[in-house]
Design an enzyme around this catalytic site. Sequence first.
Site, PDB file in Angstrom:
ATOM      1  N   GLY A 105      32.404  28.810  34.872  1.00 26.64           N
ATOM      2  CA  GLY A 105      33.378  29.857  34.552  1.00 26.64           C
ATOM      3  C   GLY A 105      33.428  30.107  33.054  1.00 26.64           C
ATOM      4  O   GLY A 105      34.480  30.423  32.494  1.00 26.64           O
TER       5      GLY A 105
ATOM      6  N   ASP B  45      28.357  31.269  35.088  1.00 28.25           N
ATOM      7  CA  ASP B  45      29.337  32.253  35.558  1.00 28.25           C
ATOM      8  C   ASP B  45      28.639  33.202  36.514  1.00 28.25           C
ATOM      9  O   ASP B  45      27.427  33.442  36.392  1.00 28.25           O
ATOM     10  CB  ASP B  45      29.926  33.032  34.375  1.00 28.25           C
ATOM     11  CG  ASP B  45      31.320  33.569  34.662  1.00 28.25           C
ATOM     12  OD1 ASP B  45      32.283  33.124  34.018  1.00 28.25           O
ATOM     13  OD2 ASP B  45      31.439  34.441  35.551  1.00 28.25           O
TER      14      ASP B  45
ATOM     15  N   CYS C 220      25.328  32.157  37.918  1.00 24.48           N
ATOM     16  CA  CYS C 220      25.448  31.139  38.963  1.00 24.48           C
ATOM     17  C   CYS C 220      26.614  31.448  39.883  1.00 24.48           C
ATOM     18  O   CYS C 220      27.730  31.684  39.430  1.00 24.48           O
ATOM     19  CB  CYS C 220      25.658  29.763  38.314  1.00 24.48           C
ATOM     20  SG  CYS C 220      25.943  28.423  39.475  1.00 24.48           S
ATOM     21  N   ASP C 221      26.341  31.460  41.182  1.00 20.92           N
ATOM     22  CA  ASP C 221      27.387  31.528  42.199  1.00 20.92           C
ATOM     23  C   ASP C 221      27.587  30.103  42.705  1.00 20.92           C
ATOM     24  O   ASP C 221      26.722  29.544  43.395  1.00 20.92           O
ATOM     25  CB  ASP C 221      26.963  32.455  43.333  1.00 20.92           C
ATOM     26  CG  ASP C 221      28.027  32.593  44.416  1.00 20.92           C
ATOM     27  OD1 ASP C 221      28.954  31.752  44.463  1.00 20.92           O
ATOM     28  OD2 ASP C 221      27.919  33.537  45.229  1.00 20.92           O
TER      29      ASP C 221
ATOM     30  N   SER D  27      45.509  21.600  37.442  1.00 17.44           N
ATOM     31  CA  SER D  27      46.626  22.517  37.207  1.00 17.44           C
ATOM     32  C   SER D  27      47.914  21.713  37.293  1.00 17.44           C
ATOM     33  O   SER D  27      47.929  20.599  37.835  1.00 17.44           O
ATOM     34  CB  SER D  27      46.634  23.610  38.284  1.00 17.44           C
ATOM     35  OG  SER D  27      47.839  24.359  38.271  1.00 17.44           O
TER      36      SER D  27
ATOM     37  N   TYR E 130      46.550  27.560  46.884  1.00 17.84           N
ATOM     38  CA  TYR E 130      46.116  27.196  45.533  1.00 17.84           C
ATOM     39  C   TYR E 130      46.568  25.774  45.202  1.00 17.84           C
ATOM     40  O   TYR E 130      45.800  24.981  44.649  1.00 17.84           O
ATOM     41  CB  TYR E 130      46.679  28.190  44.521  1.00 17.84           C
ATOM     42  CG  TYR E 130      46.207  27.945  43.108  1.00 17.84           C
ATOM     43  CD1 TYR E 130      44.941  28.363  42.702  1.00 17.84           C
ATOM     44  CD2 TYR E 130      47.012  27.299  42.178  1.00 17.84           C
ATOM     45  CE1 TYR E 130      44.498  28.145  41.409  1.00 17.84           C
ATOM     46  CE2 TYR E 130      46.578  27.079  40.883  1.00 17.84           C
ATOM     47  CZ  TYR E 130      45.323  27.504  40.504  1.00 17.84           C
ATOM     48  OH  TYR E 130      44.884  27.275  39.216  1.00 17.84           O
TER      49      TYR E 130
ATOM     50  N   SER F 230      44.377  23.214  46.829  1.00 17.97           N
ATOM     51  CA  SER F 230      43.063  23.084  46.191  1.00 17.97           C
ATOM     52  C   SER F 230      43.143  22.241  44.926  1.00 17.97           C
ATOM     53  O   SER F 230      42.234  21.444  44.643  1.00 17.97           O
ATOM     54  CB  SER F 230      42.482  24.474  45.876  1.00 17.97           C
ATOM     55  OG  SER F 230      43.130  25.098  44.782  1.00 17.97           O
TER      56      SER F 230
END
Length: 250
Positions: A14, A39, A66-67, A138, A151, A154
Amino acid sequence: MATNLANKVIVITGGGGGIGSTTADKYLEQGAKLVILLDNDEKNGADTAKQLTTKYGENKAIFIKCDLTSDVDEVSKRIFENYTVDVLVNNAGIYDETKLKLTINVNVTAVIELGLKFWNHMRKDKGGRGGTIINLASIYGYRVDPYISIYQASKFAVMGFTRSLGHADNFKRSGVRVVAICPGFTRTNMTAKLTTTDSDLMQEFDEYTKNLPWQAVEAVGGAAVDVFQRAESGTAWLIEGGKPIEEVKS
């Protein structure tokens, strides 16, 4: 464990924008040898690599499209054949409560798959020279509210993976440090439009987030430097409201 970023080769998923590109900038500022940006957005990734090489010099940044839901094996092989990597920053993630499977594939499966590939490649007991893996979790990796359950699930998974793979016993045998960064609400394209799957809760969620301590991506990029320099394997670190990082004990 070396805590100096000088001359390190860094892979950042990312990396085309937001926290990823800011972290790349901060690491190069600290003397990193090379940042490899992964990304799926070709334009943003290429533009970011160009901006970083203009700022820090040729051969300081490269972009690989990149996926992460399909290209992990191929991109890992390409990187390992051409570079000796010191640090992986598992930063890529999505926030879309309407896409359960994609959220798990990007936020959990890709983090685990790429993390394990780099961990096995870098581990000293298998011929590697050690290294560091930083997973972007997070505040939702350990705090709970009633709004964005997918979310949150995850990010709880990311925290579990980090604490287990980064356990002191694993670090002792492998020489690979695994840590997590837990950003609070951060102004990025991903958070520009916050939604829930329950429309009845949307106004309540909107009001809730307005009262939280938001921060700029630069705060998280700075935290990525601090965490690299300070964190022991298996630990997680909060960066919220732009305040100094603090270890997450729960």
